[in-house]
Design a protein around this motif. Structure first.
Motif, PDB file in Angstrom:
ATOM      1  N   ASP A 107       0.723  -1.157  -0.017  1.00 50.83           N
ATOM      2  CA  ASP A 107      -0.126   0.104  -0.060  1.00 50.83           C
ATOM      3  C   ASP A 107       0.761   1.405   0.089  1.00 50.83           C
ATOM      4  N   CYS A 108       1.974   1.284   0.563  1.00 52.92           N
ATOM      5  CA  CYS A 108       3.051   2.432   0.848  1.00 52.92           C
ATOM      6  C   CYS A 108       4.048   2.329  -0.102  1.00 52.92           C
ATOM      7  N   PHE A 109       3.972   1.378  -1.487  1.00 52.80           N
ATOM      8  CA  PHE A 109       5.022   1.310  -2.476  1.00 52.80           C
ATOM      9  C   PHE A 109       5.574   2.505  -2.988  1.00 52.80           C
ATOM     10  N   GLU A 110       5.033   3.412  -3.206  1.00 51.42           N
ATOM     11  CA  GLU A 110       5.290   4.747  -4.242  1.00 51.42           C
ATOM     12  C   GLU A 110       6.165   5.798  -3.119  1.00 51.42           C
ATOM     13  N   SER A 111       5.691   5.262  -1.674  1.00 50.64           N
ATOM     14  CA  SER A 111       6.689   6.283  -0.968  1.00 50.64           C
ATOM     15  C   SER A 111       7.693   5.501  -0.272  1.00 50.64           C
ATOM     16  N   SER A 112       8.054   4.382  -0.661  1.00 49.19           N
ATOM     17  CA  SER A 112       9.029   3.572  -0.086  1.00 49.19           C
ATOM     18  C   SER A 112      10.439   3.985  -0.773  1.00 49.19           C
ATOM     19  N   ASP A 113      11.520   3.805   0.039  1.00 52.44           N
ATOM     20  CA  ASP A 113      12.963   4.279  -0.567  1.00 52.44           C
ATOM     21  C   ASP A 113      13.349   3.382  -1.858  1.00 52.44           C
ATOM     22  N   TYR A 114      12.770   2.084  -1.765  1.00 49.47           N
ATOM     23  CA  TYR A 114      12.984   1.243  -3.095  1.00 49.47           C
ATOM     24  C   TYR A 114      12.422   2.024  -4.161  1.00 49.47           C
ATOM     25  N   TYR A 115      11.383   2.301  -3.943  1.00 47.05           N
ATOM     26  CA  TYR A 115      10.571   3.263  -5.115  1.00 47.05           C
ATOM     27  C   TYR A 115      11.387   4.381  -5.554  1.00 47.05           C
ATOM     28  N   ARG A 116      11.869   5.150  -4.639  1.00 41.35           N
ATOM     29  CA  ARG A 116      12.357   6.372  -4.831  1.00 41.35           C
ATOM     30  C   ARG A 116      14.005   6.393  -5.506  1.00 41.35           C
ATOM     31  N   ASN A 117      14.593   5.274  -4.698  1.00 40.85           N
ATOM     32  CA  ASN A 117      15.911   5.570  -5.262  1.00 40.85           C
ATOM     33  C   ASN A 117      16.368   3.965  -6.316  1.00 40.85           C
ATOM     34  N   CYS A 118      15.231   3.578  -6.792  1.00 42.08           N
ATOM     35  CA  CYS A 118      15.613   2.557  -7.933  1.00 42.08           C
ATOM     36  C   CYS A 118      14.203   2.278  -9.032  1.00 42.08           C
ATOM     37  N   TYR A 119      13.127   2.162  -8.501  1.00 43.79           N
ATOM     38  CA  TYR A 119      12.246   1.771  -9.209  1.00 43.79           C
ATOM     39  C   TYR A 119      11.498   3.311  -9.968  1.00 43.79           C
ATOM     40  N   HIS A 120      12.126   4.401  -9.144  1.00 45.17           N
ATOM     41  CA  HIS A 120      11.430   5.605  -9.917  1.00 45.17           C
ATOM     42  C   HIS A 120      12.321   6.048 -11.136  1.00 45.17           C
ATOM     43  N   GLU A 121      13.670   5.419 -11.234  1.00 42.51           N
ATOM     44  CA  GLU A 121      14.617   5.698 -12.168  1.00 42.51           C
ATOM     45  C   GLU A 121      14.189   5.205 -13.497  1.00 42.51           C
TER      46      GLU A 121
END
Length: 269
Positions: A107-121
């Protein structure tokens, strides 16, 4: 080629593509042909075809990333797949089928640091994934990513993929029978997830705190963690406070950075 619309039967172009796929079914370049054929059915900017088995590192079969294996994809394959929603959904027994990433993500995937530091790229606004279970506990996945210029996948495109999924699944099974020996999962990484997460904070965190830390890193909220572990949200918040105190971290970003350091130290041993 015209794409298949909502409720419209496969066109003559799809029949030609299907014949081409059958012609290449036992050839090494079948994934490339599959990519071309999917492009005639639905719109997507990126394609990643990968295989997963237990907790082995995923094997990239095909990527149309501009850099083939850019930095973000390298980090994903080498380490951060451990925190990926698709990987973890398959660990929980995700069945074969067609899924949007948001349907299987925490539920909080888009606010996770994995999302911000990897997936978001990867710069994606939507991703649809075909999951095809194969023999010997291997899952064959096709991840179709869409950037902002395309927007979210449409209902018609989702229906199209659902309609052709049984055909794609059957073709992939035949390809795998002929080519699986070229894609061998590394036995050394078999217990990577369990070992990495179970040893993070070892000697400092309790087992329950280690379990909660892993769920935090994957993008679960306190409410979701409470539901998964059948404890109260208040208890989760107390655990989160204790985790930060024991590890001398103040934010989730610091916790994520510490976990990356832990993964790097395991890889160097």
């Amino acid at each position: 080629m015209n794409k298949i619309g909502l409720g419209v039967p496969p066109s003559q172009s799809w029949h030609k593509d299907l014949a081409r796929l059958i012609d290449h079914i036992r050839m090494r370049n079948f994934p490339e042909v599959l990519n071309d054929c999917l492009q005639s059915l639905v719109s997507f900017d990126t394609l990643l075809i990968a295989t997963y088995k237990h907790t082995f590192k995923p094997i990239v079969v095909l990527s149309n990333h501009p850099q083939r294996m850019g930095p973000a994809l390298h980090r994903y394959v080498d380490q951060l797949y451990l925190l990926d929603p698709l990987f973890n959904a398959m660990q929980q027994g995700l069945a074969g089928g067609v899924y949007r990433l948001q349907e299987i993500a925490p539920d909080c995937f888009e606010s996770s640091d994995y999302y911000r530091n990897c997936y978001h790229e990867f710069d994606l606004v939507d991703e649809i994934i075909l999951v095809i279970p194969l023999e010997n506990d291997v899952s064959f996945t096709l991840s179709l990513g869409r950037k902002s210029s395309l927007g979210s996948i449409t209902r018609a495109e989702r229906n199209t993929l659902s309609q052709i999924f049984p055909v794609i699944s059957a073709l992939v099974h035949q390809f795998w029978l002929a080519q699986s020996s070229d894609y061998v999962h590394n036995e050394e990484s078999r217990d990577a997830m369990e070992y990495a997460l179970s040893t993070f904070g070892s000697g400092v965190l309790t087992r329950r705190e280690q379990e909660i830390t892993g769920l935090i890193l994957k993008g679960h909220s306190s409410k979701a963690i409470a539901e998964l572990l059948e404890i109260s949200a208040g208890t989760v918040k107390v655990h989160r406070k204790n985790i930060h105190a024991r590890l001398n971290t103040g934010t989730q970003s610091e916790l994520f950075s510490m976990f990356l350091g832990h993964l790097s130290s395991l890889a160097s041993n």
